[in-house]
Design a protein around this motif. Structure first.
Motif, PDB file in Angstrom:
ATOM      1  N   GLU A   1       0.840  -1.195   0.000  1.00  0.00           N
ATOM      2  CA  GLU A   1       0.000   0.000   0.000  1.00  0.00           C
ATOM      3  C   GLU A   1       0.879   1.250   0.000  1.00  0.00           C
ATOM      4  O   GLU A   1       1.919   1.287   0.655  1.00  0.00           O
ATOM      5  N   ARG A   2       0.423   2.257  -0.708  1.00  0.00           N
ATOM      6  CA  ARG A   2       1.151   3.534  -0.739  1.00  0.00           C
ATOM      7  C   ARG A   2       0.473   4.495   0.236  1.00  0.00           C
ATOM      8  O   ARG A   2      -0.750   4.685   0.198  1.00  0.00           O
ATOM      9  N   LEU A   3       1.264   5.100   1.079  1.00  0.00           N
ATOM     10  CA  LEU A   3       0.749   6.005   2.096  1.00  0.00           C
ATOM     11  C   LEU A   3       1.343   7.390   1.902  1.00  0.00           C
ATOM     12  O   LEU A   3       2.507   7.541   1.528  1.00  0.00           O
ATOM     13  N   ILE A   4       0.536   8.398   2.163  1.00  0.00           N
ATOM     14  CA  ILE A   4       1.059   9.751   2.326  1.00  0.00           C
ATOM     15  C   ILE A   4       1.397   9.887   3.800  1.00  0.00           C
ATOM     16  O   ILE A   4       0.536   9.681   4.659  1.00  0.00           O
ATOM     17  N   ARG A   5       2.641  10.207   4.099  1.00  0.00           N
ATOM     18  CA  ARG A   5       3.088  10.179   5.484  1.00  0.00           C
ATOM     19  C   ARG A   5       3.611  11.541   5.914  1.00  0.00           C
ATOM     20  O   ARG A   5       4.292  12.231   5.152  1.00  0.00           O
ATOM     21  N   SER A   6       3.292  11.904   7.123  1.00  0.00           N
ATOM     22  CA  SER A   6       3.798  13.159   7.683  1.00  0.00           C
ATOM     23  C   SER A   6       5.251  12.994   8.079  1.00  0.00           C
ATOM     24  O   SER A   6       5.806  11.894   8.061  1.00  0.00           O
ATOM     25  N   GLY A   7       5.852  14.102   8.479  1.00  0.00           N
ATOM     26  CA  GLY A   7       7.141  14.004   9.125  1.00  0.00           C
ATOM     27  C   GLY A   7       6.960  13.428  10.517  1.00  0.00           C
ATOM     28  O   GLY A   7       5.832  13.234  10.994  1.00  0.00           O
ATOM     29  N   VAL A   8       8.063  13.152  11.197  1.00  0.00           N
ATOM     30  CA  VAL A   8       7.976  12.630  12.559  1.00  0.00           C
ATOM     31  C   VAL A   8       7.284  13.650  13.444  1.00  0.00           C
ATOM     32  O   VAL A   8       7.612  14.843  13.419  1.00  0.00           O
ATOM     33  N   ILE A   9       6.321  13.187  14.210  1.00  0.00           N
ATOM     34  CA  ILE A   9       5.601  14.085  15.118  1.00  0.00           C
ATOM     35  C   ILE A   9       6.503  14.432  16.291  1.00  0.00           C
ATOM     36  O   ILE A   9       7.112  13.554  16.906  1.00  0.00           O
ATOM     37  N   ALA A  10       6.567  15.722  16.581  1.00  0.00           N
ATOM     38  CA  ALA A  10       7.458  16.172  17.660  1.00  0.00           C
ATOM     39  C   ALA A  10       7.061  15.529  18.978  1.00  0.00           C
ATOM     40  O   ALA A  10       5.895  15.523  19.363  1.00  0.00           O
ATOM     41  N   ASP A  11       8.063  14.966  19.696  1.00  0.00           N
ATOM     42  CA  ASP A  11       7.777  14.302  20.965  1.00  0.00           C
ATOM     43  C   ASP A  11       7.178  15.266  21.986  1.00  0.00           C
ATOM     44  O   ASP A  11       6.294  14.918  22.754  1.00  0.00           O
ATOM     45  N   GLY A  12       7.684  16.522  21.970  1.00  0.00           N
ATOM     46  CA  GLY A  12       7.230  17.456  22.989  1.00  0.00           C
ATOM     47  C   GLY A  12       5.853  18.033  22.724  1.00  0.00           C
ATOM     48  O   GLY A  12       5.153  18.416  23.641  1.00  0.00           O
ATOM     49  N   ASP A  13       5.457  18.107  21.453  1.00  0.00           N
ATOM     50  CA  ASP A  13       4.183  18.748  21.124  1.00  0.00           C
ATOM     51  C   ASP A  13       3.540  18.043  19.933  1.00  0.00           C
ATOM     52  O   ASP A  13       3.588  18.521  18.811  1.00  0.00           O
TER      53      ASP A  13
END
Length: 274
Positions: free
Chosen positions: A135-147
């Protein structure tokens, strides 16, 4: 009354029935100068020509397209073949936008039904293995741990921009993709948001979920207890002599859109296994 022998004249009632409207509508159109009777006799009786039916139908179409009556009257008072073509082309653009929006809304509702039905059928504590296709996904960047909220807002803005360009090429539902390594600890597993897509665009942040074997289970309840289901799934995988892969995928089948109580949430968890 001097009637043209080539015309067919109808009373207000007859013309209203032909147009499937109340006579009061015709009276109002007459009062505002939008559609006047072809003839009015000495007793004040109104008569409409059968040729006015096309004009009435055009008025109704433009009304359905939310054009104000003043604008419709202005067009009719100054109509020419050229203006008619220009107006029709402009309204077709509006129609196409409405169709696209309705189709998008339909897709969202269809996906909502599919997700909710799967969630209602899901049994707590039961797991299975599935062979799944790539499957092909549109993916975000890594979500910030702090926020994580800031990461979500950034991703949502990016997704909306993408959605406007691709319309129906992506799922409407955002899931969470979690790096399995250190998942049950606080050592910093990478977390992403994703949507599934069929788009072949090369201008997107995409990730290919590989073809292979996956463990699938369902978490019932609020999200802060997801770890409990992950532990059960890891035990299930271990009993089968399998090891965990790289990522887990969370999809929210039943959430606060469908239920008030977080204890009624249902989340599908798909774990890559080896």
């Amino acid at each position: 009354m001097d009637k043209n022998k080539t015309e067919v004249y109808l009373t207000t009632g007859e013309f209203a029935r032909l147009c499937d409207v109340n006579k009061r509508t015709l009276f109002h159109y007459d009062e505002i100068g939008l559609l006047k009777p072809a003839l009015t006799n000495e007793k004040g009786y109104r008569y409409y020509s059968h040729r006015q039916l096309d004009v009435f139908l055009l008025i109704q179409i433009l009304k359905d397209l939310k054009m104000p009556l003043k604008e419709i009257r202005s067009y009719l008072d100054n109509r020419t073949a050229g203006r008619m073509i220009e107006m029709a082309k402009q309204e077709i653009l509006h129609i196409d936008k409405e169709i696209a929006k309705l189709q998008e809304n339909r897709q969202v509702l269809e996906e909502t039904i599919t997700f909710a039905e799967e969630g209602l059928a899901a049994r707590h504590g039961e797991f299975r293995l599935e062979d799944q296709e790539e499957e092909r996904l549109i993916r975000s960047g890594v979500i910030a741990d702090g926020d994580p909220r800031a990461g979500y807002l950034e991703w949502s803005n990016d997704f909306r921009k993408f959605d406007q360009l691709t319309q129906f090429d992506a799922s409407s539902f955002i899931g969470t993709m979690v790096e399995i390594r250190n998942l049950l600890t606080q050592d910093g597993s990478a977390v992403y948001y994703f949507v599934k897509t069929n788009s072949n665009s090369t201008n997107l942040k995409t990730f290919t979920k590989p073809k292979g074997r996956y463990a699938v289970g369902y978490h019932h309840g609020c999200y802060d207890k997801l770890d409990e289901t992950y532990i059960q799934m890891f035990n299930y995988i271990g009993e089968l002599g399998l090891t965990q892969g790289e990522y887990a995928y969370e999809e929210y089948l039943i959430d606060d859109v469908a239920v008030k109580n977080p204890e009624d949430y249902v989340t599908r968890i798909t774990l890559e296994v080896r």
